[in-house]
Design a protein around this motif. Structure first.
Motif, short mmCIF file in Angstrom:
data_model
loop_
_atom_site.label_atom_id
_atom_site.label_comp_id
_atom_site.label_asym_id
_atom_site.label_seq_id
_atom_site.Cartn_x
_atom_site.Cartn_y
_atom_site.Cartn_z
N LYS A 13 7.29 -46.79 64.69
CA LYS A 13 7.00 -48.22 64.55
C LYS A 13 8.25 -49.00 64.14
N LEU A 14 9.01 -48.46 63.20
CA LEU A 14 10.21 -49.16 62.73
C LEU A 14 11.27 -49.22 63.81
N SER A 15 11.50 -48.11 64.50
CA SER A 15 12.52 -48.14 65.56
C SER A 15 12.08 -49.05 66.71
N ALA A 16 10.76 -49.12 66.96
CA ALA A 16 10.26 -50.00 68.01
C ALA A 16 10.52 -51.47 67.69
N ILE A 17 10.43 -51.82 66.40
CA ILE A 17 10.72 -53.20 66.01
C ILE A 17 12.18 -53.53 66.32
N ALA A 18 13.10 -52.62 65.95
CA ALA A 18 14.52 -52.85 66.23
C ALA A 18 14.78 -52.92 67.73
N GLU A 19 14.11 -52.07 68.50
CA GLU A 19 14.27 -52.09 69.96
C GLU A 19 13.76 -53.40 70.55
N GLU A 20 12.62 -53.88 70.05
CA GLU A 20 12.07 -55.14 70.55
C GLU A 20 13.01 -56.31 70.24
N ARG A 37 25.76 -56.35 79.80
CA ARG A 37 26.39 -55.16 79.22
C ARG A 37 25.68 -54.65 77.97
N LYS A 38 24.79 -55.44 77.41
CA LYS A 38 24.08 -55.08 76.18
C LYS A 38 25.04 -54.78 75.03
N ASP A 39 26.02 -55.65 74.86
CA ASP A 39 27.00 -55.47 73.79
C ASP A 39 26.45 -56.08 72.51
N PHE A 40 25.43 -55.42 71.96
CA PHE A 40 24.78 -55.91 70.74
C PHE A 40 24.05 -54.75 70.09
N SER A 41 23.63 -54.95 68.83
CA SER A 41 22.89 -53.93 68.09
C SER A 41 21.93 -54.61 67.12
N CYS A 42 20.80 -53.93 66.85
CA CYS A 42 19.78 -54.46 65.94
C CYS A 42 19.34 -53.37 64.97
N ALA A 43 19.01 -53.78 63.75
CA ALA A 43 18.62 -52.80 62.73
C ALA A 43 17.78 -53.45 61.65
N ILE A 44 17.12 -52.57 60.85
CA ILE A 44 16.26 -52.99 59.74
C ILE A 44 16.81 -52.37 58.46
N SER A 53 16.15 -48.37 59.66
CA SER A 53 15.91 -47.97 61.04
C SER A 53 16.81 -48.79 61.95
N GLN A 54 17.11 -48.23 63.12
CA GLN A 54 17.96 -48.94 64.07
C GLN A 54 17.49 -48.64 65.49
N ALA A 55 17.89 -49.51 66.40
CA ALA A 55 17.67 -49.24 67.81
C ALA A 55 18.80 -48.37 68.34
N ALA A 56 18.61 -47.80 69.51
CA ALA A 56 19.65 -46.95 70.12
C ALA A 56 20.67 -47.84 70.79
N HIS A 57 21.46 -48.52 69.98
CA HIS A 57 22.42 -49.48 70.49
C HIS A 57 23.85 -48.94 70.33
N ILE A 58 24.77 -49.68 69.72
CA ILE A 58 26.19 -49.34 69.76
C ILE A 58 26.64 -48.72 68.44
N PRO A 59 27.15 -47.48 68.47
CA PRO A 59 27.51 -46.80 67.22
C PRO A 59 28.50 -47.55 66.35
N VAL A 60 29.51 -48.19 66.96
CA VAL A 60 30.53 -48.87 66.15
C VAL A 60 29.95 -50.07 65.41
N TYR A 207 6.79 -45.00 52.99
CA TYR A 207 7.21 -44.22 54.15
C TYR A 207 8.65 -44.51 54.55
N MET A 208 9.14 -45.69 54.25
CA MET A 208 10.57 -45.95 54.44
C MET A 208 11.40 -45.00 53.58
N GLU A 209 10.99 -44.85 52.32
CA GLU A 209 11.70 -43.96 51.41
C GLU A 209 11.56 -42.51 51.87
N ALA A 210 10.38 -42.16 52.34
CA ALA A 210 10.15 -40.79 52.82
C ALA A 210 11.01 -40.49 54.05
N LEU A 211 11.18 -41.47 54.93
CA LEU A 211 12.02 -41.27 56.11
C LEU A 211 13.48 -41.08 55.72
#
Length: 520
Positions: A13-20, A37-44, A53-60, A207-211
């Motif tokens: 659920k958390l990663s899906a929010i970042a992906e959305e 090019r999708k030169d962006f990144s999103c995270a919580i 949590s983060q989306a599967a975006h740009i490592p740097v 559950y955030m802490e547990a993750l």
């Protein structure tokens, strides 16, 4: 006690929010660099600025973004409806074109979480179009934005937008991309509030802490599988664009049970040119490598990084000080940091580490006046290359690797948006290093200008090739060619030149290194 099924539910659920958030940012952006090019990144993040949590975006972007969020928390008093904007590399940023937007998620009158996104803007001012210049100071690279409120209590501060627009060659595009970033964060806020409404704040926090605990456990288990010991490696940035050559990146990795320490203090001093990396970049590259060692689909969060200690020395090329230039450190030095960390680890776990990939992002910026509209344009592209071979497979060809995870700009989009003609775009056959398993091949991309323009290229591996491993041959070095007024010119790895209508710029990207001795 945490329910393992619910743990998996919250992970997704958390990663899906970042992906959305990322999908909305891409769909509503103006610039090809973001929407194509999708030169962006999103995270919580949690309320302390820790990555949740983060989306599967740009490592740097993602490895360094927590430092931006923490910087915003230190300097700004957040209220409900606020959003803070920043790009300052010395406050957790990467380089000036990467603009970060941080927004609080208020629950029961307090900020319970933060959402953030980072997007590369194709121009934020500076001495050359595209804001990736051959600079000697950060002030030449563009507009520096400290953490300031772009939105205050739900109201956009138009004067901040106007300052940014007044310092870029493409103001309408910048405004459109900024509003896309705002929309992405609003989506993240909405979805997190829905999550709390469905499960309660206490459950979500539990559950955030547990993750985080789970990811830390998995990382420690992975480090434990690496033999204890000290492993060293070094490689070089070829030059800084201003005459300084063979800039050393050195690492000493010490593995002790389920902890690891990486010491970069023997790296070269910071340089006059823009290949300097701030500490956030170095940390981000290290995190990327160790996260990639875990093959299971675990959440990437703050817990992953607790067992990893990164040691740098202020005033070096991997931890530079204000106001040294940094535009190329984000894109090029980050790649070399990955190369040296992987090189050191190849001595500890040789079967699991690939040879060097192309080791550059082949940054190409072009700017001028579009004759069809009469307005300025700025084009920015990173070009893929060969990946290094591994013990189990040949390297992939013509692909973005390591610290960049962007797509290409399709030929159709390039020719629609810009006064260019793409004359050649193909795999550079035979450029991968030979070996028992071959390195991947690079790319050839050739662009003909249909108007006068300023071209800047920031690239590496034009002289020192990507290394092979265990008898594998290195990949072919890259090459930058310009045809100016009918005359072919072989350019340096980093150059800036004003070209004329009808001139051509061709980038030959490096191949990846081979793995193992070639068969007779």
């Amino acid at each position: 006690m945490n329910d393992p099924i619910m743990l998996e539910v919250f992970k997704n659920k958390l990663s899906a929010i970042a992906e959305e958030m990322g999908v909305l940012l891409q769909r509503t952006a103006f610039s090809p660099n973001i929407k194509e090019r999708k030169d962006f990144s999103c995270a919580i993040f949690d309320n302390k600025g820790r990555l949740v949590s983060q989306a599967a975006h740009i490592p740097v972007h993602l490895g360094s973004m927590p430092l931006s969020v923490k910087s915003a928390l230190e300097l700004v008093n957040f209220e409900e409806g606020d959003a803070v904007i920043l790009n300052d590399p010395y406050r957790g940023g990467t380089h000036l074109p990467d603009i970060t937007l941080v927004s609080p998620v208020f629950i029961e009158g307090k900020p319970a979480f933060f959402v953030a996104n980072r997007a590369h803007h194709a121009d934020v001012g500076g001495i050359s179009s595209g804001s990736m210049p051959l600079s000697s100071s950060i002030f030449q690279e563009g507009l520096v934005i400290p953490p300031v409120k772009l939105i205050e209590k739900g109201k956009i501060k138009k004067e901040i937008i106007q300052i940014i627009k007044s310092n870029t060659r493409t103001p309408e595009e910048r405004e459109g991309d900024l509003f896309a970033q705002i929309s992405a964060n609003l989506t993240g806020i909405k979805r997190l509030k829905e999550l709390v409404s469905n499960y309660s704040l206490q459950t979500v926090l539990q559950y955030m802490e547990a993750l985080n605990d789970y990811s830390e456990k998995m990382m420690r288990n992975r480090i434990k599988q690496i033999p204890d010991g000290t492993y060293t490696f070094h490689d070089y940035i070829e030059d800084d664009g201003l005459g300084n050559k063979d800039i050393k990146i050195s690492v000493e990795i010490t593995v002790s049970k389920n902890d690891v320490s990486l010491d970069f203090t023997k790296s070269s001093p910071q340089t006059q040119g823009s290949v300097n990396a701030v500490r956030a970049i170095t940390v981000s590259a290290v995190y990327y490598v160790f996260r990639s060692l875990i093959k299971r689909d675990i959440p990437t969060n703050d817990g992953c990084f607790k067992p990893i200690n990164v040691i740098t020395k202020k005033g070096t090329v991997v931890d530079c000080t204000y106001p040294f230039p940094v535009s190329a450190g984000n894109v090029e030095t980050s790649q070399r940091i990955v190369d040296v960390v992987l090189g050191a680890l190849s001595k500890a776990i040789p079967e699991e580490i690939p040879a060097a990939s192309q080791g550059t992002m082949n940054n190409l910026t072009i700017g001028g006046i579009n004759p069809e509209t009469g307005r300025p344009f700025t084009y920015y592209e990173t070009i893929g290359g060969g990946m290094g071979a591994s013990s189990i497979s040949d390297g992939e060809s013509a692909i973005q690797s390591h610290m960049t995870n962007t797509l290409n700009t399709p030929v159709e989009a390039v020719e629609f948006e810009y006064p260019f003609m793409v004359e050649r775009y193909c795999i550079r056959k035979g450029s991968g290093g030979d070996g028992l398993l071959r390195g991947g091949d690079g790319i050839i991309r050739s662009i003909k200008l249909l108007t006068d323009a300023e071209v800047t290229v920031i690239s590496e591996r034009r002289r020192i090739p990507p290394y092979g491993l265990f008898g594998g041959k290195p990949g072919e070095v890259g090459r930058n060619e310009v045809i100016h007024r009918g005359r072919k010119i072989i350019e340096a790895g980093k150059f800036s030149r004003k070209l004329k209508k009808g001139d051509t710029i061709t980038i030959y990207t490096p191949g990846g290194g081979g793995y193992g001795k070639p068969t007779p």
